[in-house]
Design a protein around this motif. Sequence first.
Motif, PDB file in Angstrom:
ATOM      1  N   ASP A 169     -18.335   1.302  24.496  1.00  0.00           N
ATOM      2  CA  ASP A 169     -18.421   0.489  23.280  1.00  0.00           C
ATOM      3  C   ASP A 169     -19.313  -0.732  23.497  1.00  0.00           C
ATOM      4  OD1 ASP A 169     -17.750   0.093  20.561  1.00  0.00           O
ATOM      5  OD2 ASP A 169     -16.121  -1.282  21.090  1.00  0.00           O
ATOM      6  N   ASP A 217     -18.983  -3.317  20.155  1.00  0.00           N
ATOM      7  CA  ASP A 217     -18.593  -4.691  20.475  1.00  0.00           C
ATOM      8  C   ASP A 217     -17.604  -4.776  21.637  1.00  0.00           C
ATOM      9  OD1 ASP A 217     -16.545  -3.477  19.218  1.00  0.00           O
ATOM     10  OD2 ASP A 217     -16.146  -5.083  17.783  1.00  0.00           O
ATOM     11  N   ASP A 221     -14.780  -3.407  22.558  1.00  0.00           N
ATOM     12  CA  ASP A 221     -13.326  -3.570  22.421  1.00  0.00           C
ATOM     13  C   ASP A 221     -12.560  -2.251  22.305  1.00  0.00           C
ATOM     14  OD1 ASP A 221     -14.031  -2.752  19.895  1.00  0.00           O
ATOM     15  OD2 ASP A 221     -13.137  -4.445  18.836  1.00  0.00           O
ATOM     16  N   HIS A 222     -13.254  -1.121  22.401  1.00  0.00           N
ATOM     17  CA  HIS A 222     -12.569   0.148  22.108  1.00  0.00           C
ATOM     18  C   HIS A 222     -11.441   0.441  23.103  1.00  0.00           C
ATOM     19  CE1 HIS A 222     -11.944   3.878  20.058  1.00  0.00           C
ATOM     20  NE2 HIS A 222     -12.168   4.592  21.141  1.00  0.00           N
ATOM     21  N   ASN A 231      -8.592  -1.921  22.374  1.00  0.00           N
ATOM     22  CA  ASN A 231      -7.977  -1.535  21.090  1.00  0.00           C
ATOM     23  C   ASN A 231      -6.995  -0.373  21.269  1.00  0.00           C
ATOM     24  OD1 ASN A 231      -9.290  -3.407  19.512  1.00  0.00           O
ATOM     25  ND2 ASN A 231     -10.909  -2.003  18.832  1.00  0.00           N
ATOM     26  N   GLY A 270      -9.570  -3.057  15.144  1.00  0.00           N
ATOM     27  CA  GLY A 270     -10.853  -2.364  14.986  1.00  0.00           C
ATOM     28  C   GLY A 270     -10.764  -1.164  14.058  1.00  0.00           C
ATOM     29  N   ALA A 271     -11.923  -0.594  13.785  1.00  0.00           N
ATOM     30  CA  ALA A 271     -12.006   0.580  12.910  1.00  0.00           C
ATOM     31  C   ALA A 271     -11.162   1.730  13.437  1.00  0.00           C
ATOM     32  CB  ALA A 271     -13.462   1.033  12.807  1.00  0.00           C
ATOM     33  N   SER A 272     -11.077   1.856  14.749  1.00  0.00           N
ATOM     34  CA  SER A 272     -10.419   3.030  15.323  1.00  0.00           C
ATOM     35  C   SER A 272      -8.911   3.045  15.071  1.00  0.00           C
ATOM     36  CB  SER A 272     -10.696   3.117  16.824  1.00  0.00           C
ATOM     37  OG  SER A 272     -10.164   1.983  17.484  1.00  0.00           O
ATOM     38  N   LEU A 288      -8.206   4.599  11.724  1.00  0.00           N
ATOM     39  CA  LEU A 288      -8.664   5.996  11.730  1.00  0.00           C
ATOM     40  C   LEU A 288      -7.708   6.875  12.545  1.00  0.00           C
ATOM     41  CD1 LEU A 288     -12.465   5.224  12.105  1.00  0.00           C
ATOM     42  CD2 LEU A 288     -11.410   6.353  10.136  1.00  0.00           C
ATOM     43  N   GLY A 293     -13.090   7.387   6.509  1.00  0.00           N
ATOM     44  CA  GLY A 293     -14.281   6.830   7.159  1.00  0.00           C
ATOM     45  C   GLY A 293     -15.589   7.244   6.513  1.00  0.00           C
ATOM     46  N   MET A 332     -15.899   9.809  16.172  1.00  0.00           N
ATOM     47  CA  MET A 332     -14.768  10.571  16.711  1.00  0.00           C
ATOM     48  C   MET A 332     -14.649  11.957  16.098  1.00  0.00           C
ATOM     49  SD  MET A 332     -11.491   8.708  14.882  1.00  0.00           S
ATOM     50  CE  MET A 332     -11.721   7.138  15.700  1.00  0.00           C
ATOM     51  N   ARG A 380     -19.961   0.527  13.593  1.00  0.00           N
ATOM     52  CA  ARG A 380     -20.776  -0.514  14.203  1.00  0.00           C
ATOM     53  C   ARG A 380     -22.049   0.005  14.866  1.00  0.00           C
ATOM     54  NH1 ARG A 380     -18.476  -5.500  14.862  1.00  0.00           N
ATOM     55  NH2 ARG A 380     -16.298  -5.148  14.437  1.00  0.00           N
ATOM     56  N   ASP A 399     -20.587   8.295  22.100  1.00  0.00           N
ATOM     57  CA  ASP A 399     -19.755   7.545  21.152  1.00  0.00           C
ATOM     58  C   ASP A 399     -18.369   7.271  21.756  1.00  0.00           C
ATOM     59  OD1 ASP A 399     -19.075   6.494  18.463  1.00  0.00           O
ATOM     60  OD2 ASP A 399     -17.586   8.092  18.589  1.00  0.00           O
ATOM     61  N   GLY A 421     -15.487   6.479  20.385  1.00  0.00           N
ATOM     62  CA  GLY A 421     -14.376   7.122  19.683  1.00  0.00           C
ATOM     63  C   GLY A 421     -14.310   8.625  19.956  1.00  0.00           C
TER      64      GLY A 421
HETATM   65  P1  ADP Z   1     -14.775  -1.250  15.975  1.00  0.00           P
HETATM   66  O1  ADP Z   1     -15.988  -0.405  15.701  1.00  0.00           O
HETATM   67  O2  ADP Z   1     -14.204  -1.863  14.743  1.00  0.00           O
HETATM   68  O3  ADP Z   1     -15.018  -2.239  17.081  1.00  0.00           O
HETATM   69  P2  ADP Z   1     -13.529   0.516  17.878  1.00  0.00           P
HETATM   70  O4  ADP Z   1     -14.527  -0.005  18.842  1.00  0.00           O
HETATM   71  O5  ADP Z   1     -12.113   0.491  18.347  1.00  0.00           O
HETATM   72  O6  ADP Z   1     -13.638  -0.232  16.484  1.00  0.00           O
HETATM   73  O7  ADP Z   1     -13.854   2.037  17.517  1.00  0.00           O
HETATM   74  C1  ADP Z   1     -15.177   2.474  17.373  1.00  0.00           C
HETATM   75  C2  ADP Z   1     -15.153   3.984  17.144  1.00  0.00           C
HETATM   76  O8  ADP Z   1     -14.574   4.245  15.873  1.00  0.00           O
HETATM   77  C3  ADP Z   1     -16.528   4.596  17.078  1.00  0.00           C
HETATM   78  O9  ADP Z   1     -16.977   4.943  18.376  1.00  0.00           O
HETATM   79  C4  ADP Z   1     -16.338   5.813  16.202  1.00  0.00           C
HETATM   80  O10 ADP Z   1     -15.978   6.959  16.945  1.00  0.00           O
HETATM   81  C5  ADP Z   1     -15.166   5.430  15.338  1.00  0.00           C
HETATM   82  N1  ADP Z   1     -15.612   5.139  13.977  1.00  0.00           N
HETATM   83  C6  ADP Z   1     -16.115   3.975  13.499  1.00  0.00           C
HETATM   84  N2  ADP Z   1     -16.392   4.093  12.187  1.00  0.00           N
HETATM   85  C7  ADP Z   1     -16.048   5.358  11.836  1.00  0.00           C
HETATM   86  C8  ADP Z   1     -16.084   6.106  10.601  1.00  0.00           C
HETATM   87  N3  ADP Z   1     -16.525   5.559   9.467  1.00  0.00           N
HETATM   88  N4  ADP Z   1     -15.644   7.396  10.628  1.00  0.00           N
HETATM   89  C9  ADP Z   1     -15.174   7.947  11.764  1.00  0.00           C
HETATM   90  N5  ADP Z   1     -15.110   7.297  12.943  1.00  0.00           N
HETATM   91  C10 ADP Z   1     -15.556   6.033  12.985  1.00  0.00           C
END
Ligand code: ADP
Length: 201
Positions: free
Chosen positions: A29, A34, A36-37, A40, A77-79, A82, A120, A129, A170, A183, A185
Amino acid sequence: MLDTGFFRRWIAAAATSVSREADRLTDLDSAIGDADHGANLQRGFTAAAAALEEEGPPTPGAVLVLAGRQLISKVGGASGPLYGTLLRRAGKALGDAGQVTGPQLRDALRAGADAVTQLGGAAPGDKTMLDALLPAVDALGTSGADFEAAREAALKGALATVPLLARKGRASYLGERSIGHQDPGAASTALLFAALAEAVR
Ligand code: ADP
Ligand code: MG
């Protein structure tokens, strides 16, 4: 049949493995996001495993719903939303049966993956992911229980994100510079399916 214990072992194994691999996920990540994955998912899955210990949900569906809720509430985070949606939607699809079949698990995970796609808005090949998740669910096969095949498909899907251009999340802000990195995720989804294979005993 897959019982409640199987689902608890799955989430516990996922928590162990994302914690063990948190640094690697964060490194991935840091290249296209950023950084943090790892933190997170470590926070989210550790909270999920702890909640399962505390609350002892009685059915496979309740295990996944509780784990999903923890991921949604504990990860900024986004993950988090999701993965939380994946598990919660899959848990709801399992209903309140005390044991479920392989095909029921496969169909539940497919419903979860569909919900992730809706939330997403990503498509296969967008370097997310989903590029590990969708092939892994397919690889569960007609038995719904080919966990080794699913583990391999998720890993292969994750590695295949390296040459892709990120179109969601991101990493998409980097445009062409996202090419050449795995990637994060998709990498963590591979861990989730490895944990599923470990839950069999
Ligand atoms: P953030 O991007 O908010 O920092 P994380 O780093 O925890 O959150 O997670 C990033 C991962 O989330 C990406 O590598 C990707 O696999 C997944 N991701 C981000 N946006 C989407 C989306 N719109 N649809 C599916 N997976 C996504
Ligand atoms: Mg991140």
